[in-house]
Write a protein that holds these residues in place. Sequence first.
Motif, PDB file in Angstrom:
ATOM      1  N   VAL A  29       0.832  -1.200   0.000  1.00  9.71           N
ATOM      2  CA  VAL A  29       0.000   0.000   0.000  1.00  9.71           C
ATOM      3  C   VAL A  29       0.870   1.254   0.000  1.00  9.71           C
ATOM      4  N   GLU A  30       2.032   1.218   0.677  1.00 10.99           N
ATOM      5  CA  GLU A  30       2.908   2.394   0.706  1.00 10.99           C
ATOM      6  C   GLU A  30       3.399   2.727  -0.700  1.00 10.99           C
ATOM      7  N   GLU A  31       3.890   1.711  -1.426  1.00 13.04           N
ATOM      8  CA  GLU A  31       4.327   1.939  -2.805  1.00 13.04           C
ATOM      9  C   GLU A  31       3.083   2.078  -3.664  1.00 13.04           C
ATOM     10  N   GLY A  32       2.236   1.109  -3.603  1.00 16.78           N
ATOM     11  CA  GLY A  32       0.889   1.174  -4.125  1.00 16.78           C
ATOM     12  C   GLY A  32       0.649   1.310  -5.600  1.00 16.78           C
ATOM     13  N   LEU A  33       1.662   1.483  -6.447  1.00 16.18           N
ATOM     14  CA  LEU A  33       1.425   1.702  -7.874  1.00 16.18           C
ATOM     15  C   LEU A  33       1.078   0.384  -8.561  1.00 16.18           C
ATOM     16  N   ILE A  34      -0.124   0.317  -9.095  1.00 16.13           N
ATOM     17  CA  ILE A  34      -0.565  -0.860  -9.850  1.00 16.13           C
ATOM     18  C   ILE A  34      -0.263  -0.663 -11.324  1.00 16.13           C
ATOM     19  N   ALA A  35      -0.612   0.509 -11.847  1.00 19.20           N
ATOM     20  CA  ALA A  35      -0.389   0.827 -13.262  1.00 19.20           C
ATOM     21  C   ALA A  35      -0.120   2.324 -13.388  1.00 19.20           C
ATOM     22  N   PRO A  36       1.008   2.708 -13.983  1.00 24.15           N
ATOM     23  CA  PRO A  36       1.274   4.133 -14.164  1.00 24.15           C
ATOM     24  C   PRO A  36       0.379   4.720 -15.255  1.00 24.15           C
ATOM     25  N   ALA A  37       0.160   6.016 -15.188  1.00 25.07           N
ATOM     26  CA  ALA A  37      -0.626   6.702 -16.218  1.00 25.07           C
ATOM     27  C   ALA A  37      -0.059   6.358 -17.591  1.00 25.07           C
ATOM     28  N   GLY A  38      -0.944   6.049 -18.526  1.00 26.25           N
ATOM     29  CA  GLY A  38      -0.536   5.718 -19.889  1.00 26.25           C
ATOM     30  C   GLY A  38      -0.345   4.237 -20.148  1.00 26.25           C
ATOM     31  N   MET A  39      -0.352   3.409 -19.097  1.00 27.69           N
ATOM     32  CA  MET A  39      -0.162   1.974 -19.297  1.00 27.69           C
ATOM     33  C   MET A  39      -1.371   1.383 -20.010  1.00 27.69           C
ATOM     34  N   ARG A  40      -1.102   0.513 -20.953  1.00 24.58           N
ATOM     35  CA  ARG A  40      -2.138  -0.106 -21.767  1.00 24.58           C
ATOM     36  C   ARG A  40      -2.746  -1.303 -21.053  1.00 24.58           C
ATOM     37  N   GLY A  41      -4.055  -1.472 -21.220  1.00 23.99           N
ATOM     38  CA  GLY A  41      -4.751  -2.601 -20.615  1.00 23.99           C
ATOM     39  C   GLY A  41      -5.945  -3.021 -21.445  1.00 23.99           C
ATOM     40  N   MET A  42      -6.616  -4.078 -21.005  1.00 25.89           N
ATOM     41  CA  MET A  42      -7.785  -4.600 -21.701  1.00 25.89           C
ATOM     42  C   MET A  42      -8.926  -4.805 -20.705  1.00 25.89           C
ATOM     43  N   ILE A  43     -10.117  -4.379 -21.092  1.00 28.61           N
ATOM     44  CA  ILE A  43     -11.312  -4.596 -20.275  1.00 28.61           C
ATOM     45  C   ILE A  43     -11.661  -6.078 -20.331  1.00 28.61           C
ATOM     46  N   ILE A  44     -11.795  -6.702 -19.163  1.00 27.30           N
ATOM     47  CA  ILE A  44     -12.175  -8.121 -19.153  1.00 27.30           C
ATOM     48  C   ILE A  44     -13.559  -8.348 -18.558  1.00 27.30           C
ATOM     49  N   GLN A  45     -14.100  -7.330 -17.886  1.00 30.42           N
ATOM     50  CA  GLN A  45     -15.450  -7.444 -17.309  1.00 30.42           C
ATOM     51  C   GLN A  45     -15.887  -6.059 -16.853  1.00 30.42           C
ATOM     52  N   TYR A  46     -17.158  -5.871 -16.702  1.00 28.69           N
ATOM     53  CA  TYR A  46     -17.674  -4.618 -16.157  1.00 28.69           C
ATOM     54  C   TYR A  46     -18.914  -4.911 -15.344  1.00 28.69           C
ATOM     55  N   GLY A  47     -19.230  -3.985 -14.474  1.00 28.65           N
ATOM     56  CA  GLY A  47     -20.401  -4.158 -13.628  1.00 28.65           C
ATOM     57  C   GLY A  47     -20.654  -2.883 -12.845  1.00 28.65           C
ATOM     58  N   ARG A  48     -21.382  -3.033 -11.778  1.00 26.63           N
ATOM     59  CA  ARG A  48     -21.717  -1.896 -10.922  1.00 26.63           C
ATOM     60  C   ARG A  48     -21.208  -2.164  -9.511  1.00 26.63           C
ATOM     61  N   ALA A  49     -20.832  -1.091  -8.831  1.00 22.37           N
ATOM     62  CA  ALA A  49     -20.341  -1.222  -7.461  1.00 22.37           C
ATOM     63  C   ALA A  49     -21.475  -1.679  -6.559  1.00 22.37           C
ATOM     64  N   GLU A  50     -21.191  -2.599  -5.675  1.00 26.92           N
ATOM     65  CA  GLU A  50     -22.201  -3.124  -4.765  1.00 26.92           C
ATOM     66  C   GLU A  50     -22.709  -2.035  -3.819  1.00 26.92           C
ATOM     67  N   ALA A  51     -21.811  -1.177  -3.354  1.00 26.43           N
ATOM     68  CA  ALA A  51     -22.192  -0.128  -2.401  1.00 26.43           C
ATOM     69  C   ALA A  51     -22.978   1.003  -3.054  1.00 26.43           C
ATOM     70  N   ASP A  52     -22.788   1.216  -4.371  1.00 25.32           N
ATOM     71  CA  ASP A  52     -23.471   2.279  -5.100  1.00 25.32           C
ATOM     72  C   ASP A  52     -23.731   1.793  -6.517  1.00 25.32           C
ATOM     73  N   GLU A  53     -24.912   1.266  -6.751  1.00 28.06           N
ATOM     74  CA  GLU A  53     -25.211   0.651  -8.039  1.00 28.06           C
ATOM     75  C   GLU A  53     -25.271   1.624  -9.203  1.00 28.06           C
ATOM     76  N   THR A  54     -25.142   2.919  -8.935  1.00 28.26           N
ATOM     77  CA  THR A  54     -25.057   3.889 -10.026  1.00 28.26           C
ATOM     78  C   THR A  54     -23.620   4.022 -10.520  1.00 28.26           C
ATOM     79  N   GLN A  55     -22.646   3.472  -9.768  1.00 27.41           N
ATOM     80  CA  GLN A  55     -21.223   3.592 -10.109  1.00 27.41           C
ATOM     81  C   GLN A  55     -20.753   2.389 -10.922  1.00 27.41           C
ATOM     82  N   HIS A  56     -20.275   2.645 -12.141  1.00 31.55           N
ATOM     83  CA  HIS A  56     -19.719   1.583 -12.971  1.00 31.55           C
ATOM     84  C   HIS A  56     -18.311   1.244 -12.507  1.00 31.55           C
ATOM     85  N   VAL A  57     -17.955  -0.022 -12.640  1.00 36.67           N
ATOM     86  CA  VAL A  57     -16.622  -0.504 -12.315  1.00 36.67           C
ATOM     87  C   VAL A  57     -16.179  -1.418 -13.454  1.00 36.67           C
TER      88      VAL A  57
END
Length: 89
Positions: A29-57
């Motif tokens: 968590v201290e270092e915490g970097l998962i992906a730097p800005a500009g890193m390429r990725g692929m969408i593998i799934q999408y849905g809605r946040a359980e705590a707020d179903e108006t929020q896409h994830v």
Amino acid sequence: MEDYKYDIGELVYAAENILNDGGMPGIDVEEGLIAPAGMRGMIIQYGRAEADETQHVYLVRFENGPDGALGDPVGCLPEELTQEQAVPV
């Protein structure tokens, strides 16, 4: 695809540094970097946040390493992603 911005299989880039908020095992968590800005990725799934179903994830697998291998899935909010490739300066 309802009103989602991205679909499964689409190419995206991190619009900003994607940081670990404590929910991703194996990344300090201290270092915490998962992906730097500009890193390429692929969408593998999408849905809605359980705590707020108006929020896409989106579940995204970002490239990690020189061979372009895809890393573990990461949950991202729409504003953390873009399809605009950063132009190097």
